[in-house]
Design an enzyme around this catalytic site. Sequence first.
Site, PDB file in Angstrom:
ATOM      1  N   CYS A  95      61.178 -25.464  34.102  1.00 36.01           N
ATOM      2  CA  CYS A  95      62.351 -25.816  33.151  1.00 36.01           C
ATOM      3  C   CYS A  95      63.269 -26.501  34.235  1.00 36.01           C
ATOM      4  O   CYS A  95      64.402 -27.063  33.574  1.00 36.01           O
ATOM      5  CB  CYS A  95      62.997 -24.284  33.169  1.00 36.01           C
ATOM      6  SG  CYS A  95      61.911 -23.125  32.512  1.00 36.01           S
ATOM      7  N   HIS A 348      66.103 -24.774  24.272  1.00 34.21           N
ATOM      8  CA  HIS A 348      66.015 -25.066  25.794  1.00 34.21           C
ATOM      9  C   HIS A 348      64.600 -25.799  25.973  1.00 34.21           C
ATOM     10  O   HIS A 348      63.508 -25.334  25.980  1.00 34.21           O
ATOM     11  CB  HIS A 348      66.014 -23.893  26.849  1.00 34.21           C
ATOM     12  CG  HIS A 348      65.218 -23.806  28.026  1.00 34.21           C
ATOM     13  ND1 HIS A 348      65.465 -25.121  28.807  1.00 34.21           N
ATOM     14  CD2 HIS A 348      64.605 -22.891  28.691  1.00 34.21           C
ATOM     15  CE1 HIS A 348      64.770 -24.833  30.002  1.00 34.21           C
ATOM     16  NE2 HIS A 348      64.425 -23.480  29.950  1.00 34.21           N
ATOM     17  N   CYS A 379      67.376 -20.917  35.929  1.00 34.56           N
ATOM     18  CA  CYS A 379      66.179 -20.260  36.541  1.00 34.56           C
ATOM     19  C   CYS A 379      64.890 -21.242  36.204  1.00 34.56           C
ATOM     20  O   CYS A 379      65.086 -21.992  35.314  1.00 34.56           O
ATOM     21  CB  CYS A 379      65.832 -18.848  36.150  1.00 34.56           C
ATOM     22  SG  CYS A 379      65.869 -18.829  34.198  1.00 34.56           S
TER      23      CYS A 379
END
Length: 401
Positions: A95, A348, A379
């Site tokens: 991510c 995302h 995160c």
Amino acid sequence: MAEISDVYFVDGVRTPFGRAGEKGMYWNTRADDLAVKATIGLMERNSGVPADRIDDVAIAATSQTGDQGLTLGRSVAILAGLPNTVPGLAVERMCAGAMTSVTTMAASIGIGMYDFALAGGVEHMGHHPIGANADPNPRFVAEKMVDPGALNMGVTAERIFDRFPHLTKERSDRYGMLSQHKVQAAYDAGKIQPDLVPVATKGADGAWGLATEDEGRRPQTTMEDLASLKTPFRPHGRVTAGTSSPLTDGATMSLLAGGGAVKELGLKPKMKMVSFAFAGVQPEIMGIGPIPSTEKALKKAGLTISDIGLFELNEAFAIQVISLLDHFGIADDDPRVNQWGGAIAIGHPLAASGVRLMIQLAAQFAERPDVRYGLTAMCVGLGQGGSVIWENPFYDGKKRK
């Protein structure tokens, strides 16, 4: 002799984010072409920077395969029409891919090796579902290094609820609802559109279209809607689709520069980098990763959390953001936090999201000369967190009325 340099975020753009899957607007669009569009849009918007002055191009993707493979930084640079003299590389930190593209290029600028760099990320989760091309080493589970659930991000989000019982599902639902409302309010006020690069799309019927805004928004969301949703990661769980970021396709790109280069070309940067940090936590509860990374970044900067006037936190899950806010004593609905909403509504696209946070913070800085410092944090899968602290070049020291 190379000299230590300040690092500036000159500008950033992104494609509109699309729903992943066959019904999404990018199903017939290649991942690398999304990154190409963002790169071209960024260079056109910053025509005062000669393309041959770009020292490197770093582009992240979580799934380094197919139309997201082949050393993205280099292949996208060529496809975007940058001179052959401009090199490039690919980055992978799940991510935090785009965030790591930025910090890696920033480090090279900071020690005086580069003057200019492009940094961003792309993820086509429709073509490449998370983990689809991965083969996790069986030792992870066989030797009890990592719980099997650690490889499922939704399961790790449920475990934050387990660890912190006062972070209730109702608080999470409210946060998710407000994210939807805030994103729509930002769209209605024209806050988000200026940094979007339109993308030509081709539908299943062969008809061409133009992607001009984020596709997955649900601005009519209510608490009643969220209360009735299923909990896919655990029977009678607390994480739902309404409090999770949806599967998303999209690309982001930023232009970074050193202090000397900014002065030489008379550029007007949007942000100045203060510090950054990455940290590791138990993979089983990866959502708390931004807590230690933010503490490290604050320590490096000689700042405290009270110095941060604006927060852009990636909403992988509502509970993950709430856990960070709770740790630092910040209210769930603090107006400094994600004031234009976040990934629960926007999406995302894993490796692209870090630069989206920066784009939104930069736009808010321009409106808020009373705010000196801002934080972008997220995160990261397998138990990590990433944080970057930025300074507002428009800061005037005057308190807002």
